[in-house]
Write a protein that holds these residues in place. Structure first.
Motif, PDB file in Angstrom:
ATOM      1  N   LYS A  37       6.128 -12.396   3.684  1.00 18.11           N
ATOM      2  CA  LYS A  37       5.241 -13.225   2.879  1.00 18.11           C
ATOM      3  C   LYS A  37       5.898 -13.597   1.543  1.00 18.11           C
ATOM      4  N   HIS A  39       7.000 -15.497  -1.764  1.00 17.68           N
ATOM      5  CA  HIS A  39       6.256 -16.418  -2.623  1.00 17.68           C
ATOM      6  C   HIS A  39       7.130 -17.545  -3.155  1.00 17.68           C
ATOM      7  N   ASP A 159      -2.764 -12.442   1.840  1.00 21.24           N
ATOM      8  CA  ASP A 159      -1.981 -12.642   0.627  1.00 21.24           C
ATOM      9  C   ASP A 159      -2.502 -13.901  -0.081  1.00 21.24           C
TER      10      ASP A 159
END
Length: 169
Positions: A37, A39, A159
């Motif tokens: 995940k 960013h 998330d």
């Protein structure tokens, strides 16, 4: 291909049935489930279609049938555009398809409307509440309690960056 906010677990009731007669490959899209995940990337349809293509190539799956749930159907459509001739067939499971207005003014109004909707899920203090309220509104009266709890639990654990970023396209 799971939908927005989903993961491979969303197919847990269907996979055992399909696996009796077919080779089945399911995946966690980038940013969802057990996938990474980061960013520093954009979670858009192009990324998701590329991930699907990588899984197909890695599995050496010739002429797959792509099944897309919700946003997964939008990914299937993007996949067909980016990789013509790869898929044998597609299946739409509660997918959305928006026909763009014919005029520039209509397209601008549509884009404003969609941007306003997507901004509901922007990162911030109210993001989780907005997300869970939206998901709760998608249930039908006969949705079993165990399914409600499962879905709300999954969405509650998402998330924040990924969920906001993936809604922006």
């Amino acid at each position: 291909i799971h939908g927005w906010g989903g993961d491979i677990d969303f197919w847990s009731r269907q996979l055992p049935v399909f696996e009796k007669n077919y080779r089945v490959i399911a995946l966690d899209l980038p940013g969802f489930g057990k996938s990474a995940k980061p960013h520093d990337i954009t979670y858009d349809l192009a990324l998701f279609a590329k991930a699907v293509k990588a899984v197909i190539d890695d599995a050496q799956a010739a002429s797959p049938v792509l099944i897309g749930h919700s946003m997964g159907y939008a990914i299937v459509l993007r996949f067909l555009s980016d990789y013509p001739g790869v898929a044998r067939a597609i299946v739409d499971v509660d997918g959305s398809y928006f026909r763009l207005p014919d005029t520039e003014k209509g397209r601008e109004a549509f884009q404003r409307s969609m941007s306003s909707f997507a901004s509901t899920f922007a990162e911030g203090p109210g993001q989780r509440d907005s997300l869970l309220q939206f998901i709760e509104s998608t249930f039908y009266g006969k949705t079993p309690d165990d399914v409600r709890r499962f879905v709300l639990g999954k969405f509650g654990a998402l998330d924040g960056y990924v969920i906001a970023n993936s809604m922006m396209e």
